[in-house]
Design an enzyme around this catalytic site. Structure first.
Site, PDB file in Angstrom:
ATOM      1  N   LYS A 191     -31.027  30.002 -28.897  1.00  0.00           N
ATOM      2  CA  LYS A 191     -31.207  31.199 -29.735  1.00  0.00           C
ATOM      3  C   LYS A 191     -30.874  32.471 -28.946  1.00  0.00           C
ATOM      4  O   LYS A 191     -30.552  32.419 -27.772  1.00  0.00           O
ATOM      5  CB  LYS A 191     -32.625  31.208 -30.314  1.00  0.00           C
ATOM      6  CG  LYS A 191     -32.954  29.954 -31.143  1.00  0.00           C
ATOM      7  CD  LYS A 191     -32.243  29.913 -32.487  1.00  0.00           C
ATOM      8  CE  LYS A 191     -32.188  28.547 -33.135  1.00  0.00           C
ATOM      9  NZ  LYS A 191     -33.434  28.027 -33.670  1.00  0.00           N
TER      10      LYS A 191
HETATM   11  C1  LIG Z   1     -34.109  26.877 -34.555  1.00  0.00           C
HETATM   12  C2  LIG Z   1     -34.584  27.089 -35.954  1.00  0.00           C
HETATM   13  C3  LIG Z   1     -35.907  26.875 -36.333  1.00  0.00           C
HETATM   14  C4  LIG Z   1     -36.909  26.243 -35.425  1.00  0.00           C
HETATM   15  O1  LIG Z   1     -37.076  26.949 -34.240  1.00  0.00           O
HETATM   16  P1  LIG Z   1     -37.901  26.273 -33.050  1.00  0.00           P
HETATM   17  O2  LIG Z   1     -38.261  27.434 -32.180  1.00  0.00           O
HETATM   18  O3  LIG Z   1     -36.993  25.303 -32.383  1.00  0.00           O
HETATM   19  O4  LIG Z   1     -39.088  25.614 -33.650  1.00  0.00           O
HETATM   20  C5  LIG Z   1     -36.299  27.195 -37.616  1.00  0.00           C
HETATM   21  N1  LIG Z   1     -35.421  27.692 -38.500  1.00  0.00           N
HETATM   22  C6  LIG Z   1     -34.134  27.896 -38.190  1.00  0.00           C
HETATM   23  C7  LIG Z   1     -33.213  28.468 -39.216  1.00  0.00           C
HETATM   24  C8  LIG Z   1     -33.673  27.586 -36.908  1.00  0.00           C
HETATM   25  O5  LIG Z   1     -32.379  27.759 -36.596  1.00  0.00           O
END
Ligand SMILES: *Cc1c(COP(=O)(O)O)cnc(C)c1O
Length: 392
Positions: A191
């Site tokens: 991210k």
């Molecule tokens: C990555 C992601 C999540 C989950 O995030 P985590 O921190 O890995 O739990 C939820 N929604 C979307 C759209 C994502 O891309």
């Protein structure tokens, strides 16, 4: 077709950019002896609140966005069985969090141009049991928050924004995640801001955030820093049956410095984005829609559409060809109803949400990391041009 040198390094999709500052902070955290939730998490929360222009009492750090979504829905106090409208073009965590909160997911198709949930489809999906809307700012592009908030107001619905792609996103000058009752962010390794695993709840009402924070640590009235810190032992009380979702100082040690560089990293991704736009303009592939006026796109994912009828190659063959060129790619996402679990449980078929189905079957995410060099971007461009048949 030129054969790639087998010695060219594999370009890992979504590789984070880790600097010495993060490494030094993690070491300092370890030397301090306090690894768990403590002063570095508190600092990270203050910094994140400042970044999103909210009060420190409006944020709570957790160990994933999935956890943030889960505790937000519990803290919203939605009674079991309530329906939550969300997009079929998202990561499974969005839908799983709804289910873990004892609620029922209802899918509303996306707008094929923006790839975000279509407000008209939300309206059409509302029933007497609807309690919440869970929009996802896909790829970092803000959803139509004016229309979504108007629908929520009209039907008295909770709004929980999935901001996993949207740490930098703004809609008409206002940060994504601050429109609804809750905004949930991810600091997963791919991210825009990274803590390894990590997430953040931002809430409009302090009381809701306090409840989310408590739920994220067993439902306890005091966290360990406040029990074992230098102010003397304090007893805690368990006030609710909570979860184990707290962020560690070790994670915040990374996040503090990642957040400090959020702006230059966004600039770098934007630069790569514009370079891709220019390089792919003549190719028989659809590119991401240009950012909407008066918004800030998070530039999290650069997605192109491989339509076999136009490109002469299937999406999956394109993925393989990129892999052979030693370039990592992603698929964001096969639509939710493509997965057997949801088909079994809800009887869903992908055809019921045709836009999300088509996008999910054609989409490819190209590397868009601030850690990429200009030469890395050049390799991506050369490979895409060659594979879709327009070498230049
Ligand atoms: C990555 C992601 C999540 C989950 O995030 P985590 O921190 O890995 O739990 C939820 N929604 C979307 C759209 C994502 O891309």
């Amino acid at each position: 077709m030129p054969v790639e040198s087998s010695s060219s390094p594999f370009l890992v999709f979504g590789a984070p950019q880790i600097d010495e500052a993060e490494i030094d902070e993690v070491i300092a955290c370890m030397r301090s002896g306090w690894l768990g939730t403590g002063p570095r998490v508190a600092q990270f929360e203050r910094d994140f609140a400042a970044w999103r222009r909210v009060q420190p009492s409006q944020v709570a750090a957790v160990n994933s966005c999935t956890a943030a979504l889960h505790v937000s829905m519990v803290a919203a106090g939605i009674e079991p069985g309530g329906e939550v409208i969300t997009t079929p073009l998202t990561f499974c965590a969005t839908v799983n969090a709804i289910l873990h909160a004892g609620l029922t997911p209802v899918l509303a198709d996306v707008d094929p141009h923006t790839q975000n949930i279509d407000p008209a489809a939300i309206e059409a999906a509302i029933t007497p049991r609807t309690r919440a809307i869970l929009p996802v700012h896909f790829a970092g592009r803000p959803c139509a928050m004016d229309r979504i908030m108007a629908i929520a107001k009209k039907h008295q619905l909770v709004v929980i924004e999935d901001c996993a792609h949207a740490v930098e996103t703004e809609f008409r000058g206002q940060p994504a995640g601050t429109f609804g009752d809750f905004g949930c962010y991810s600091f997963y390794v791919t991210k825009n801001v990274v803590t390894g695993e990590g997430g953040m709840v931002v809430g409009r009402r302090e009381a809701d955030v306090a409840r989310a924070r408590m739920l994220a640590l067993h439902g306890m009235s005091k966290d360990a820093w406040h029990r074992f810190g230098d102010a003397g032992y304090k007893h805690y009380q368990v006030l609710e049956c909570g979860f184990k979702y707290n962020m560690m100082d070790l994670q915040a040690a990374i996040g503090l410095h990642q957040l400090a560089r959020v702006e230059p990293n966004w600039q770098r991704r934007r630069e790569l984005w514009l370079r891709y736009d220019a390089a792919f303009a003549g190719l028989p592939i659809d590119l991401p829609a240009a950012p909407e006026a008066d918004t800030r796109h998070g530039h999290h994912l650069y997605t192109v559409m491989i339509d076999p009828d136009r490109c002469g190659i299937s999406r999956d063959a394109f993925l393989d060809a990129m892999n052979a060129a030693r370039i990592g790619t992603g698929v964001h996402y096969l639509s939710i109803p493509e997965h057997p679990y949801y088909q079994r449980r809800f009887g869903w078929r992908p055809e019921q949400w045709p836009h999300a189905m088509r996008l999910g079957r054609q989409t490819v995410s190209l590397p868009l990391s601030p850690a990429m060099s200009d030469a890395d971007a050049g390799r991506v461009i050369e490979a895409v041009r060659r594979i879709v048949g327009h070498s230049s």
